[in-house]
Write a protein that holds these residues in place. Structure first.
Motif, PDB file in Angstrom:
ATOM      1  N   GLY A 117     -41.326 -37.889  16.528  1.00 50.74           N
ATOM      2  CA  GLY A 117     -40.961 -39.289  16.643  1.00 50.74           C
ATOM      3  C   GLY A 117     -39.714 -39.618  15.851  1.00 50.74           C
ATOM      4  N   VAL A 118     -39.013 -40.665  16.289  1.00 48.39           N
ATOM      5  CA  VAL A 118     -37.841 -41.180  15.583  1.00 48.39           C
ATOM      6  C   VAL A 118     -38.117 -42.645  15.261  1.00 48.39           C
ATOM      7  CG1 VAL A 118     -35.351 -41.572  15.626  1.00 48.39           C
ATOM      8  CG2 VAL A 118     -36.334 -39.613  16.856  1.00 48.39           C
ATOM      9  N   PHE A 119     -38.064 -42.992  13.983  1.00 46.48           N
ATOM     10  CA  PHE A 119     -38.432 -44.321  13.519  1.00 46.48           C
ATOM     11  C   PHE A 119     -37.257 -44.961  12.784  1.00 46.48           C
ATOM     12  CE2 PHE A 119     -41.919 -41.352  13.439  1.00 46.48           C
ATOM     13  CZ  PHE A 119     -43.018 -42.021  13.948  1.00 46.48           C
ATOM     14  N   HIS A 120     -37.111 -46.271  12.918  1.00 44.13           N
ATOM     15  CA  HIS A 120     -36.122 -46.964  12.099  1.00 44.13           C
ATOM     16  C   HIS A 120     -36.812 -48.051  11.288  1.00 44.13           C
ATOM     17  CE1 HIS A 120     -35.763 -50.654  14.608  1.00 44.13           C
ATOM     18  NE2 HIS A 120     -35.951 -49.829  15.611  1.00 44.13           N
ATOM     19  N   THR A 121     -36.306 -48.306  10.098  1.00 48.76           N
ATOM     20  CA  THR A 121     -36.972 -49.166   9.140  1.00 48.76           C
ATOM     21  C   THR A 121     -36.664 -50.635   9.383  1.00 48.76           C
ATOM     22  OG1 THR A 121     -36.876 -47.414   7.482  1.00 48.76           O
ATOM     23  CG2 THR A 121     -37.271 -49.639   6.680  1.00 48.76           C
ATOM     24  N   GLU A 122     -37.720 -51.421   9.406  1.00 51.83           N
ATOM     25  CA  GLU A 122     -37.592 -52.870   9.535  1.00 51.83           C
ATOM     26  C   GLU A 122     -37.708 -53.551   8.174  1.00 51.83           C
ATOM     27  OE1 GLU A 122     -37.238 -56.440  11.929  1.00 51.83           O
ATOM     28  OE2 GLU A 122     -36.868 -54.319  12.318  1.00 51.83           O
ATOM     29  N   TYR A 123     -38.643 -53.047   7.355  1.00 54.59           N
ATOM     30  CA  TYR A 123     -38.798 -53.513   5.972  1.00 54.59           C
ATOM     31  C   TYR A 123     -38.751 -52.296   5.066  1.00 54.59           C
ATOM     32  CZ  TYR A 123     -40.129 -58.112   7.710  1.00 54.59           C
ATOM     33  OH  TYR A 123     -40.134 -59.327   8.323  1.00 54.59           O
ATOM     34  N   GLY A 124     -37.853 -52.342   4.107  1.00 53.11           N
ATOM     35  CA  GLY A 124     -37.544 -51.209   3.260  1.00 53.11           C
ATOM     36  C   GLY A 124     -36.036 -51.129   3.199  1.00 53.11           C
ATOM     37  N   ALA A 125     -35.510 -49.957   3.018  1.00 54.72           N
ATOM     38  CA  ALA A 125     -34.057 -49.783   3.048  1.00 54.72           C
ATOM     39  C   ALA A 125     -33.586 -49.847   4.498  1.00 54.72           C
ATOM     40  CB  ALA A 125     -33.661 -48.454   2.412  1.00 54.72           C
ATOM     41  N   LEU A 126     -32.788 -50.845   4.831  1.00 57.65           N
ATOM     42  CA  LEU A 126     -32.332 -50.993   6.208  1.00 57.65           C
ATOM     43  C   LEU A 126     -31.285 -49.932   6.558  1.00 57.65           C
ATOM     44  CD1 LEU A 126     -32.104 -54.865   6.670  1.00 57.65           C
ATOM     45  CD2 LEU A 126     -34.029 -53.320   7.010  1.00 57.65           C
TER      46      LEU A 126
END
Length: 247
Positions: free
Chosen positions: A182-191
């Motif tokens: 999977g490939v995930f991008h952060t919504e809350y955390g380090a953008l």
């Protein structure tokens, strides 16, 4: 004075009419169903991680009764030692809120897991992430080891670096030496942070595949393009626990 006023008026008008160039600091597009994945990273006091894992093994069924565990791993290499990493799936923020309220009221969970682990835990980090729109969560064909590659990208979001990163990831996928989970991008955390989760049959098969990729001109070209937008990168080798759904 009149000349100064006219000058200021022209400057304001020019600024208003000119296109405003700005970069978004948000991570950008995501899947539309609202499903998100919460990344948990726990660091433990020296020699306490085995005690934690034993407590969790006995009580993990209490936690998974409320929401879906995607995977649970012990970090073998990459960053601090005595670290675990796990992923939880939620349908929405309302769903997560309901789960947290239920866990707070679950006496058995609080007494058998939460309270005993307070003295063991040294540090925690939580992130809310979404799968990128062009990726689905995949399950490997058999047991193996995992690698979490975390890219900190330049501010601007996928509008700036998304296509280049996609080409770099897919160039590795097409070689077939490693399976993309999977490939995930952060919504809350380090953008502007992207996590890419890979599966390998063994720790030894991973470097063998990497050597092949470094000799493939398609991969070299795609990576050379994507690193123009890269700030930093961290790789962690993950060993799944016995109760991890992703093995």
């Amino acid at each position: 004075m009149l000349a100064l006023r006219r000058s200021l008026t022209r400057a304001v008008a020019a600024r208003t009419l000119a296109p405003q160039m700005c970069s978004s600091f948000a991570t950008g597009p995501r899947q539309h169903d609202g499903t998100f994945y919460e990344f948990h990273t726990y660091c433990f006091k020296p020699s306490k991680i085995d005690e934690f894992l034993e407590i969790l093994k006995k009580n993990i069924h209490l936690r998974t009764a409320y929401s879906e565990l995607v995977g649970f791993w012990r970090v073998e290499f990459g960053g601090r030692t005595n670290k675990v990493f796990h992923i939880w799936k939620y349908d929405s923020f309302a769903h997560r809120s309901e789960v947290q309220k239920a866990l707070a009221k679950d006496k058995e969970w609080q007494e058998q897991y939460v309270i005993p682990n307070l003295a063991l835990t040294d540090e925690q980090e939580f992130e809310i992430t979404y799968l990128v729109p062009w990726c689905k969560l995949e399950k490997p064909p058999k047991e193996g080891v995992y690698e979490l590659v975390t890219f900190q990208m330049k501010p601007g979001g996928p509008a700036l670096w998304g296509d280049a990163l996609k080409r770099a990831v897919n160039a590795h996928v097409e070689l077939g030496y490693s399976k993309l989970v999977g490939v995930f991008h952060t919504e809350y955390g380090a953008l502007n942070r992207v996590h890419v989760l890979w599966w390998n049959e063994s720790a030894d098969s991973r470097p063998a595949g990497r050597h092949l990729s470094h000799e493939d001109p398609r991969v070299v070209a795609a990576v050379r393009e994507s690193v123009n937008y890269l700030v930093s990168q961290q790789n962690m080798l993950l060993i799944p626990t016995s109760y991890s759904p992703l093995k």
